[in-house]
Enzyme design. Structure first.
Site, PDB file in Angstrom:
ATOM      1  CE1 TYR A   1       3.133   6.029  14.317  1.00  0.00           C
ATOM      2  CE2 TYR A   1       2.353   4.290  12.854  1.00  0.00           C
ATOM      3  CZ  TYR A   1       2.213   5.555  13.378  1.00  0.00           C
ATOM      4  OH  TYR A   1       1.177   6.339  12.987  1.00  0.00           O
TER       5      TYR A   1
ATOM      6  CG  HIS B   1      -5.482   4.495 -15.081  1.00  0.00           C
ATOM      7  ND1 HIS B   1      -5.761   4.406 -16.430  1.00  0.00           N
ATOM      8  CD2 HIS B   1      -4.127   4.389 -14.984  1.00  0.00           C
ATOM      9  CE1 HIS B   1      -4.630   4.217 -17.109  1.00  0.00           C
ATOM     10  NE2 HIS B   1      -3.626   4.204 -16.253  1.00  0.00           N
TER      11      HIS B   1
ATOM     12  CG  HIS C   1       0.271   2.491 -13.237  1.00  0.00           C
ATOM     13  ND1 HIS C   1       0.020   3.828 -13.008  1.00  0.00           N
ATOM     14  CD2 HIS C   1      -0.165   2.247 -14.496  1.00  0.00           C
ATOM     15  CE1 HIS C   1      -0.525   4.351 -14.089  1.00  0.00           C
ATOM     16  NE2 HIS C   1      -0.659   3.418 -15.008  1.00  0.00           N
TER      17      HIS C   1
ATOM     18  CG  HIS D   1      -1.187   7.824 -16.998  1.00  0.00           C
ATOM     19  ND1 HIS D   1      -0.140   7.413 -17.785  1.00  0.00           N
ATOM     20  CD2 HIS D   1      -1.786   6.687 -16.571  1.00  0.00           C
ATOM     21  CE1 HIS D   1      -0.144   6.083 -17.858  1.00  0.00           C
ATOM     22  NE2 HIS D   1      -1.132   5.621 -17.122  1.00  0.00           N
TER      23      HIS D   1
ATOM     24  CD  GLU E   1       2.283   2.862 -18.746  1.00  0.00           C
ATOM     25  OE1 GLU E   1       3.511   2.977 -18.975  1.00  0.00           O
ATOM     26  OE2 GLU E   1       1.458   3.744 -18.999  1.00  0.00           O
TER      27      GLU E   1
ATOM     28  CE1 TYR F   1      -3.056  12.623  11.265  1.00  0.00           C
ATOM     29  CE2 TYR F   1      -1.128  11.216  11.005  1.00  0.00           C
ATOM     30  CZ  TYR F   1      -2.429  11.399  11.434  1.00  0.00           C
ATOM     31  OH  TYR F   1      -3.101  10.368  12.018  1.00  0.00           O
TER      32      TYR F   1
HETATM   33 ZN   LIG Z   1      -1.704   3.730 -16.743  1.00  0.00          ZN
END
Ligand SMILES: [Zn+2]
Length: 215
Positions: free
Chosen positions: A210, A96, A94, A157, A75, A115
């Site tokens: 903040y 999963h 990244h 993904h 990736e 929120y």
């Molecule tokens: Zn991935």
């Protein structure tokens, strides 16, 4: 900017923590941090709990890596794309992670049901359309879903979060996973009430005052 050695150590520590938290099932996911002249990313097929700082792969700004290194995560284009598009991104997680990925498999982003969605930078966390892993198409889809945001889901993904440092990227990735879990739980009961755009703009403004996720 921190030294590259220091960043490598922090990436390994973060990877171990994410692994212990069940955020990268089956060696999925990858981490990176921007360094002078490019970025370092976790290697392909790495077990986070056995990773060494020297296993991380340096790629230049065009995505080239030299010999004598391990092969970078498949990736790497996803990471390169975000660093190119978002100068404020200095580290990327990244994952999963199970609940974020569950929603991503529904092609369902996370609306303003809580929120704290504002930690990602706006009134929702979008889900990018599906694209094959490792492709420029996936990188482009992620960059589009990240417009005005620091996190997104990736259709069928997983998820992606970035920050101005490794720990902030990790905190946001963990926050996205927690919010995905809460949203999923709420959907088991019904459709949660959503906050309107004016309220979310107010919260985004307060967070900007903040600072960082975790508050
Ligand atoms: Zn991935």
């Amino acid at each position: 900017m921190s030294s590259e050695r220091g960043l490598r150590l922090r990436i390994v520590a973060t990877a171990r923590r994410l692994s212990a938290a069940g955020m990268n099932p089956g060696r999925s996911g990858n981490l990176s941090a921007r360094v002078e002249g490019g970025f370092v990313v976790t290697p392909s097929g790495a077990a986070y709990d056995a990773m060494h700082p020297d296993d991380l792969v340096f790629l230049d700004e065009d995505g080239r890596w030299g010999g004598g290194q391990r092969t970078p995560s498949s990736e790497w284009r996803l990471h390169r794309g975000v660093y190119r598009a978002r100068p404020e991104a200095h580290a990327i997680v990244h994952s999963h992670s199970p609940f974020a990925t569950t929603l991503a498999c529904m092609r369902r982003g996370i609306p303003a049901f809580h929120y704290e969605i504002a930690f990602a930078g706006g009134a929702d966390i979008r889900c990018a359309p599906y694209a094959t892993f490792g492709t420029q198409e996936l990188s482009d889809a992620a960059v589009a879903a990240l417009e005005g945001r620091r996190a997104c889901l990736l259709g069928n993904h997983g998820a992606l979060a970035f920050g101005d440092g490794v720990e902030n990227a990790r905190d946001l990735a963990e926050k996205v996973e927690a919010l995905a879990r809460m949203y999923w739980q709420a959907l088991q009961v019904g459709e949660p009430a959503l906050l309107d755009d004016a309220e979310m703009a107010r919260v985004v403004g307060k967070f900007a005052g903040y600072g960082k996720p975790g508050g």
